[in-house]
Design a protein around this motif. Sequence first.
Motif, PDB file in Angstrom:
ATOM      1  N   TYR A   6       0.825  -1.210   0.000  1.00 32.20           N
ATOM      2  CA  TYR A   6       0.000   0.000   0.000  1.00 32.20           C
ATOM      3  C   TYR A   6       0.861   1.262   0.000  1.00 32.20           C
ATOM      4  O   TYR A   6       0.454   2.292  -0.529  1.00 32.20           O
ATOM      5  CB  TYR A   6      -0.915   0.012   1.224  1.00 32.20           C
ATOM      6  N   SER A 154      -7.684  -5.425  -3.423  1.00 34.35           N
ATOM      7  CA  SER A 154      -6.434  -5.806  -2.758  1.00 34.35           C
ATOM      8  C   SER A 154      -6.665  -6.805  -1.627  1.00 34.35           C
ATOM      9  O   SER A 154      -5.711  -7.340  -1.070  1.00 34.35           O
ATOM     10  CB  SER A 154      -5.730  -4.567  -2.198  1.00 34.35           C
ATOM     11  N   LEU A 155      -7.939  -7.053  -1.293  1.00 37.78           N
ATOM     12  CA  LEU A 155      -8.281  -8.017  -0.249  1.00 37.78           C
ATOM     13  C   LEU A 155      -8.772  -9.314  -0.870  1.00 37.78           C
ATOM     14  O   LEU A 155      -9.375  -9.332  -1.941  1.00 37.78           O
ATOM     15  CB  LEU A 155      -9.374  -7.458   0.672  1.00 37.78           C
ATOM     16  N   PRO A 175      -5.491  -9.205   3.511  1.00 41.30           N
ATOM     17  CA  PRO A 175      -4.818  -8.427   2.472  1.00 41.30           C
ATOM     18  C   PRO A 175      -3.935  -9.309   1.607  1.00 41.30           C
ATOM     19  O   PRO A 175      -3.323 -10.271   2.091  1.00 41.30           O
ATOM     20  CB  PRO A 175      -3.982  -7.425   3.275  1.00 41.30           C
ATOM     21  N   THR A 193      -5.684  -3.336   8.264  1.00 40.71           N
ATOM     22  CA  THR A 193      -5.822  -3.255   6.814  1.00 40.71           C
ATOM     23  C   THR A 193      -7.197  -3.731   6.359  1.00 40.71           C
ATOM     24  O   THR A 193      -7.563  -3.549   5.194  1.00 40.71           O
ATOM     25  CB  THR A 193      -4.747  -4.095   6.086  1.00 40.71           C
TER      26      THR A 193
END
Length: 269
Positions: A6, A154-155, A175, A193
Motif C-alpha cells: 500500500y 487488494s483483499l 490483504p 488493513t
Amino acid sequence: MSDLAYYVPLGSAQDDVERFAPTPLTASTWADTMQHGAPPSALLVRALERCNARADARLTRIVIEILGPIPISDIEVRSWVERPGKRIELVVAELWAAGPDGATRAVARGTGWRMETVDTTAVVHTADAPLRPVSDGYEIEMSGPFWGSGFVPSLDWRWLAHIGGEGPGQVWARPNCVLVEGETLSPIQRLFTVVDISNGVGSKIHPQDWTFLNTDLTVHLFRVPEGEWTGLSSETSYGPDGVGMCAGVIYDETGAVGRINQTVQVRPR
C-alpha cells in the motif's frame, strides 16, 4: 511503485518524521483521488506500535479520526507519547499531506491506549460466540464502479452473509499485499488493513443510491489476533438526520478478539 504494497517508504526517517508514497491500491471506493480509510488506519497503527515501543505493553484501544480526504500523494507520519506511564500510556500519530492549496496539514489522527501486559491465562473468557469458519465462506464478483479498482480488490474476501440482508453482514478478509514495501505486517497492522470495511459489510443501503463515509473508527482489542484472516460481523443503524453508526465484532479463526464502532455520514446521491 510496488504492486504488492500500500505504501512505498521515501528514504529513512528524518526529524522523527517518516515519509511514504501511496500506491494505487490505497484508492477509495468513493473517489480515485483519495485513499480508502483502511490503509491509512493501518499506517497510523504502525506508527503507534513503533513509537517508544515496549516489549511489555501493547495497544488495547485505538481510535482513528479521518480529518478530511486523504489524497493519493506523498504523506508524512508523525508520532509521540502523549501521556507516558508504566502501566498505561497514550500514544498519538498523525498523517500529514498537502491540500489543494499546497499547504501541509493533518489529514488523519490515531490515538492508542497502550497497557502493560501480565499473565491472565487463568481467567480467559470470550463473550462473543465464534464466527462461522473461513471454509464456509464464498466468493462474489467484486467488480464495477464501486468495487473494481483501488483498495477493494487488494483483499481476499470470503462472504458468510449477503450485504444488506437480514441481520449483520459477515465476512472473512485478508490483504493480498503488505502495508509498507519491504516489511512484514504485525498482527494488529494486518487487522487494521481490513476492519475499516466494517461500514460496507454492515450496510443496509446501496452505494448506487447513497454515500456512507465513516468519519472515524474505534477498535477495542482484548486479545492480539492470530493468523492471516480477519472476520467481521457488523451492522449499520441509520438515524433520521443523515447520521449512522456501524457496530461489529472482530474475529480471528480462533474466536472474537474485539469490537469496532464507526460513525457514518449518510447522504443521498
